[in-house]
Design an enzyme around this catalytic site. Structure first.
Site, PDB file in Angstrom:
ATOM      1  N   ASP A  50       0.995  -1.171  -0.127  1.00  0.00           N
ATOM      2  CA  ASP A  50      -0.153   0.167   0.110  1.00  0.00           C
ATOM      3  C   ASP A  50       0.862   1.287   0.014  1.00  0.00           C
ATOM      4  O   ASP A  50       1.622   1.557   1.102  1.00  0.00           O
ATOM      5  CB  ASP A  50      -0.876   0.047   1.079  1.00  0.00           C
ATOM      6  CG  ASP A  50      -2.088   0.973   1.054  1.00  0.00           C
ATOM      7  OD1 ASP A  50      -2.074   1.737   0.208  1.00  0.00           O
ATOM      8  OD2 ASP A  50      -2.937   0.752   1.750  1.00  0.00           O
ATOM      9  N   ASP A  82      -2.477   2.206  -6.088  1.00  0.00           N
ATOM     10  CA  ASP A  82      -1.433   2.295  -5.254  1.00  0.00           C
ATOM     11  C   ASP A  82      -1.558   1.065  -4.353  1.00  0.00           C
ATOM     12  O   ASP A  82      -0.735   1.200  -3.312  1.00  0.00           O
ATOM     13  CB  ASP A  82      -1.765   3.549  -4.374  1.00  0.00           C
ATOM     14  CG  ASP A  82      -3.021   3.568  -3.764  1.00  0.00           C
ATOM     15  OD1 ASP A  82      -3.927   3.056  -4.057  1.00  0.00           O
ATOM     16  OD2 ASP A  82      -2.967   4.695  -2.502  1.00  0.00           O
ATOM     17  N   GLU A  83      -2.407   0.045  -4.666  1.00  0.00           N
ATOM     18  CA  GLU A  83      -2.505  -1.053  -3.722  1.00  0.00           C
ATOM     19  C   GLU A  83      -2.482  -2.310  -4.529  1.00  0.00           C
ATOM     20  O   GLU A  83      -3.248  -2.324  -5.473  1.00  0.00           O
ATOM     21  CB  GLU A  83      -3.660  -1.044  -2.997  1.00  0.00           C
ATOM     22  CG  GLU A  83      -3.968  -1.831  -1.766  1.00  0.00           C
ATOM     23  CD  GLU A  83      -5.068  -1.535  -1.057  1.00  0.00           C
ATOM     24  OE1 GLU A  83      -5.594  -2.444  -0.240  1.00  0.00           O
ATOM     25  OE2 GLU A  83      -5.915  -0.265  -1.444  1.00  0.00           O
TER      26      GLU A  83
END
Length: 460
Positions: A11, A105-106
């Site tokens: 993350d 973003d993960e």
């Protein structure tokens, strides 16, 4: 569950805000809030410095301004965020063929499938190397969780924030979970959390103690069974490399309610065209056209129409969206409109009469208490002349590269600096200054990135 912590969850830390701080030296270490800047905008991401004041993602921007009046408020630069996300995802795919992106973003990574890890030590080394590689390539930080299941790896990465690494060793899961609040478990939102609290259940350990039958009575069969299994740290879900796209949609939130019916119709047509462009860009077509209307009182209506075959024809989508709009009362005003296409396929049904053969279905009415989109596609009212969004890149013929600090009253204020420079000077120009023009973002890291050597790689 596995016998080694070989599932990794990455993350990126306050991703959008961190990108803005990395590209703007004057904002490093300061409160930065990214999102829609209009009266009805919402926060997409807040830097850790802004979170100290209580600012959070999905919060109305008006509330964020009250909490942090001196923060820097910036319009998102999604093209830049996507390009950096692509760099990060490439690093993950170098570790394993099984990478499951959840957002820009993960992502989850099955380290064992790629031979990058097979026990606690090799998993820790792979996670450490990944964090170093991300910093070398992008200049940003990410938090890594390692565990024997996806649920636990995600919990571990949350514990690791910001810029850390946490490993949950197999055999320690139950003891780690028991004192945690129920909201730590996937699927336990505010409503479920309140329901459990009223039943006297506050921690994961108390969920396990309540027993499966009691949870089924409280929450229903499917949710009760799933929650009980998670409380016992049971999660056998695999990392899935390809997540099927279920729909393609676009929406706009308006600073001022739209009352004029003709204007609403034009907005729906424009959204339909944007949706088709996105659909074609992904090489897809779809059978079901969906219209979303959020009215002045926050109630949200959805209407859908299913065609005889999949289409990516903008005329077909426009006509279907217009028919759906005919069934919606917009008398009191509209604050949000959206058009989507679902029932996706990777081919197009060549049927000239598809648009006439749709079966219209009324969607449900969802009363909404507040805005829920954390990353809205908000379209500001277009001003006369050139538009200078706050935070976006510009170039001046004399002063070089900079970014917009703000604009108004016929003026635009620019700070001239680059990712590798010291904090730059500020100058103000007329919005129509011919020497000033929009520019592309500069790389966050200059020169070819150096990737850390050592940890990871195939098992020998």
């Amino acid at each position: 569950m596995r016998s080694a912590p070989t599932i990794l969850h990455l993350d990126m830390d306050a991703f959008y805000a961190s990108v803005e701080q990395a590209s703007k030296p004057s904002l490093r270490g300061k409160a930065v809030i990214v999102g829609g800047l209009g009266p009805r905008g919402v926060v997409a991401t807040a830097s850790y410095e802004a979170r100290v004041f209580g600012v959070r993602s999905a919060m109305p921007m008006s509330q964020a301004r009250r909490l942090a009046p001196n923060a820097a408020y910036l319009v998102p630069r999604f093209a830049l965020y996507r390009s950096i996300s692509d760099q990060v995802m490439a690093l993950l795919r170098a570790l394993s063929p099984l990478v499951e992106p959840l957002s820009l973003d993960e992502a989850f990574v099955d380290l064992e499938a790629g031979g990058a890890a097979w026990d606690e030590r090799s998993a820790r080394l792979a996670g450490t190397k990944l964090r170093a590689d991300i910093r070398a390539v992008t200049g940003l930080t990410g938090s890594v969780g390692l565990a024997a299941s996806k649920m636990l790896a995600k919990i571990a990465s949350e514990q690791a924030k910001p810029d850390g690494l946490v490993v949950i060793e197999p055999g320690t899961e139950r003891a780690m979970l028991e004192p945690m609040p129920v909201r730590v478990l996937p699927g336990v939102g505010p409503a479920t959390g309140d329901h459990l609290r009223r039943a006297g259940i506050h921690t994961v350990g108390e969920i396990a103690e309540a027993g499966e039958d009691e949870l089924v009575r409280l929450l229903g069969k499917a949710h009760g069974h799933a929650l009980y299994a998670m409380a016992l740290a049971r999660d056998d879900r695999p990392v899935v490399a390809e997540r099927e796209t279920k729909s393609v949609s676009v929406e706009d939130t308006y600073d001022v309610d739209i009352h004029d019916r003709a204007r609403v119709g034009l907005e729906v047509q424009r959204l339909a065209d944007r949706c088709v462009r996105r659909l074609r860009g992904a090489g897809l077509s779809g059978r079901t056209i969906v219209l979303k209307v959020r009215r002045y009182d926050f109630s949200t209506l959805t209407r859908s129409e299913t065609l005889r075959g999949p289409t990516d024809d903008p005329a077909v989508v426009r006509e279907a969206a217009a028919r759906l709009l005919d069934s919606v009362d917009t008398t009191g005003g509209v604050r949000l409109l959206g058009v989507g296409v679902s029932g996706l396929a990777d081919y197009t049904q060549e049927d000239l009469f598809a648009q006439a053969a749709g079966t219209a279905g009324a969607g449900e009415e969802e009363p909404q208490g507040e805005e829920s989109e954390a990353t809205p596609e908000t379209r500001p009212e277009a001003p006369a002349g050139r538009h200078w969004p706050a935070g976006h890149d510009v170039r001046h013929a004399e002063y070089g590269h900079g970014w917009v600090q703000g604009s108004g009253l016929g003026r635009v204020t620019v700070r001239f600096e680059t990712p590798g420079s010291a904090p730059g000077r500020v100058k103000t120009f007329r919005v129509d200054d011919p020497a000033l023009e929009p520019a592309d973002p500069l790389p966050l890291v200059e020169g070819p990135p150096r990737v850390a050597e050592g940890a990871g790689g195939s098992r020998r």
